[in-house]
Enzyme design. Structure first.
Site, mmCIF file in Angstrom:
data_model
loop_
_atom_site.group_PDB
_atom_site.id
_atom_site.type_symbol
_atom_site.label_atom_id
_atom_site.label_comp_id
_atom_site.label_asym_id
_atom_site.label_seq_id
_atom_site.Cartn_x
_atom_site.Cartn_y
_atom_site.Cartn_z
ATOM 1 N N TRP A 25 0.849 -1.195 0.000
ATOM 2 C CA TRP A 25 0.000 0.000 0.000
ATOM 3 C C TRP A 25 0.885 1.244 0.000
ATOM 4 O O TRP A 25 1.936 1.279 0.637
ATOM 5 C CB TRP A 25 -0.876 0.024 1.255
ATOM 6 C CG TRP A 25 -2.243 -0.542 1.051
ATOM 7 C CD1 TRP A 25 -2.563 -1.838 0.785
ATOM 8 C CD2 TRP A 25 -3.473 0.172 1.136
ATOM 9 N NE1 TRP A 25 -3.927 -1.977 0.704
ATOM 10 C CE2 TRP A 25 -4.510 -0.750 0.910
ATOM 11 C CE3 TRP A 25 -3.820 1.503 1.388
ATOM 12 C CZ2 TRP A 25 -5.854 -0.406 0.916
ATOM 13 C CZ3 TRP A 25 -5.158 1.853 1.398
ATOM 14 C CH2 TRP A 25 -6.154 0.906 1.153
ATOM 15 N N GLU A 61 -0.888 -7.178 7.235
ATOM 16 C CA GLU A 61 -0.242 -8.473 7.028
ATOM 17 C C GLU A 61 1.203 -8.509 7.532
ATOM 18 O O GLU A 61 1.851 -9.555 7.541
ATOM 19 C CB GLU A 61 -0.279 -8.843 5.542
ATOM 20 C CG GLU A 61 -1.634 -9.315 5.041
ATOM 21 C CD GLU A 61 -2.653 -8.187 4.898
ATOM 22 O OE1 GLU A 61 -2.242 -7.033 4.614
ATOM 23 O OE2 GLU A 61 -3.849 -8.432 5.086
ATOM 24 N N VAL A 115 3.053 1.980 5.377
ATOM 25 C CA VAL A 115 2.620 3.385 5.402
ATOM 26 C C VAL A 115 1.123 3.404 5.589
ATOM 27 O O VAL A 115 0.363 2.995 4.698
ATOM 28 C CB VAL A 115 3.002 4.105 4.087
ATOM 29 C CG1 VAL A 115 2.452 5.545 4.091
ATOM 30 C CG2 VAL A 115 4.513 4.115 3.906
ATOM 31 N N LEU A 116 0.698 3.815 6.767
ATOM 32 C CA LEU A 116 -0.732 3.919 7.087
ATOM 33 C C LEU A 116 -1.107 5.390 7.034
ATOM 34 O O LEU A 116 -0.520 6.223 7.733
ATOM 35 C CB LEU A 116 -0.993 3.369 8.495
ATOM 36 C CG LEU A 116 -1.102 1.847 8.610
ATOM 37 C CD1 LEU A 116 -0.980 1.411 10.054
ATOM 38 C CD2 LEU A 116 -2.419 1.340 8.024
ATOM 39 N N ILE A 117 -2.069 5.730 6.181
ATOM 40 C CA ILE A 117 -2.501 7.119 6.049
ATOM 41 C C ILE A 117 -3.951 7.216 6.491
ATOM 42 O O ILE A 117 -4.809 6.477 5.998
ATOM 43 C CB ILE A 117 -2.346 7.618 4.593
ATOM 44 C CG1 ILE A 117 -0.881 7.477 4.134
ATOM 45 C CG2 ILE A 117 -2.809 9.065 4.469
ATOM 46 C CD1 ILE A 117 -0.633 7.864 2.680
ATOM 47 N N GLU A 120 -11.131 8.505 6.188
ATOM 48 C CA GLU A 120 -12.320 9.137 6.802
ATOM 49 C C GLU A 120 -12.885 8.286 7.939
ATOM 50 O O GLU A 120 -13.726 8.741 8.707
ATOM 51 C CB GLU A 120 -13.409 9.302 5.721
ATOM 52 C CG GLU A 120 -13.013 10.251 4.592
ATOM 53 C CD GLU A 120 -13.999 10.152 3.431
ATOM 54 O OE1 GLU A 120 -13.936 11.002 2.536
ATOM 55 O OE2 GLU A 120 -14.843 9.211 3.448
ATOM 56 N N HIS A 123 -10.708 2.904 10.353
ATOM 57 C CA HIS A 123 -9.899 1.782 9.850
ATOM 58 C C HIS A 123 -8.423 1.972 10.239
ATOM 59 O O HIS A 123 -7.759 1.070 10.713
ATOM 60 C CB HIS A 123 -10.069 1.750 8.331
ATOM 61 C CG HIS A 123 -9.637 0.472 7.701
ATOM 62 N ND1 HIS A 123 -9.164 0.423 6.408
ATOM 63 C CD2 HIS A 123 -9.603 -0.795 8.155
ATOM 64 C CE1 HIS A 123 -8.857 -0.818 6.105
ATOM 65 N NE2 HIS A 123 -9.111 -1.569 7.147
ATOM 66 N N ARG A 162 8.308 12.158 5.639
ATOM 67 C CA ARG A 162 9.013 11.129 6.423
ATOM 68 C C ARG A 162 9.697 10.082 5.560
ATOM 69 O O ARG A 162 10.421 9.235 6.056
ATOM 70 C CB ARG A 162 8.032 10.511 7.427
ATOM 71 C CG ARG A 162 7.751 11.437 8.593
ATOM 72 C CD ARG A 162 6.376 11.245 9.192
ATOM 73 N NE ARG A 162 6.155 12.244 10.262
ATOM 74 C CZ ARG A 162 5.821 13.511 10.020
ATOM 75 N NH1 ARG A 162 5.650 13.933 8.759
ATOM 76 N NH2 ARG A 162 5.652 14.379 11.006
#
Ligand SMILES: O=c1[nH]c(NC[C@H](O)[C@H](O)[C@H](O)CO)c([N+](=O)[O-])c(=O)[nH]1
Length: 189
Positions: A25, A61, A115-117, A120, A123, A162
């Site tokens: 992702w 994962e 990378v978690l963004i 809305e 999640h 980052r």
């Protein structure tokens, strides 16, 4: 000058084997992070043949992908023998268990990159919490350092900064590479 950031130490990584497991992702940010980590591994003397890079669909994962890499023990060795990383990830748990008992631990440290963004919904929060707890559990269960290379950011700009791709930020992947060398060396002391 920011107060943040690690105080680095110099360590010889020439005898280390390091894994990098990255989510796919947000790959435009993942790629420079992985490249930054790998560059610092090589600069510390880690042999390219002792750096194993694998991927998984998303950050969720990462804990199981890192755990399977440990239990797979055998990796594509420097001689090129042994099952491929793909074979190992496809192997059954019982096959991996037998592999693990047959070979010494293959990694001195693994870097988990994601990378978690924030979107809305909630999640982001659930994945971020589960992944950080999961990676912490894997490293404590295996006694092998798992470097937390998961960006948990609120927008694309924070992610780019980052990864050092906004022209003014710092590539955090470099810090993770240095942390992997230090923790891998200290694990052997
Ligand atoms: O790595 C990420 N995975 C994400 N989701 C996928 C998740 O990690 C799993 O791959 C998926 O839920 C299937 O298990 C993300 N978001 O949903 O926003 C994200 O920002 N980053």
């Amino acid at each position: 000058m920011s107060l943040k950031g690690p105080t680095t130490e110099q360590h010889d990584g020439s005898g280390l084997r390091i894994g990098i497991v990255h989510a796919r992702w947000n790959s435009t940010v993942i790629e420079p992070l992985v490249a930054g980590a790998k560059a610092k591994l090589l600069a510390a003397g880690v042999k390219e043949s002792n750096i194993v890079i694998q991927s998984c669909p998303g950050s969720w994962e990462l804990p199981i992908a890192v755990q399977r890499l440990f239990s797979a023990s055998q990796i594509q060795s420097t001689s090129g023998s042994g099952p491929s990383a793909g074979d190992l990830l496809a192997a059954s748990t019982s096959d991996l268990t037998s592999l693990a008992s047959a070979a010494p631990t293959a990694f001195d440290a693994i870097i988990a990159v994601g990378v978690l963004i924030k979107g809305e919904t909630m999640h982001f929060e659930y994945i971020a919490d589960a992944v950080s707890q999961g990676l912490m559990r894997v490293q404590l269960d295996t006694s092998i350092p798992v470097i937390f290379g998961v960006l948990t950011v609120l927008n694309d700009e924070q992610a780019k900064a980052r990864a050092g791709i906004d022209g003014k930020g710092h590539n955090h992947g470099e810090d993770w590479g240095l942390a992997a060398v230090e923790m891998g060396v200290k694990r052997r002391e």
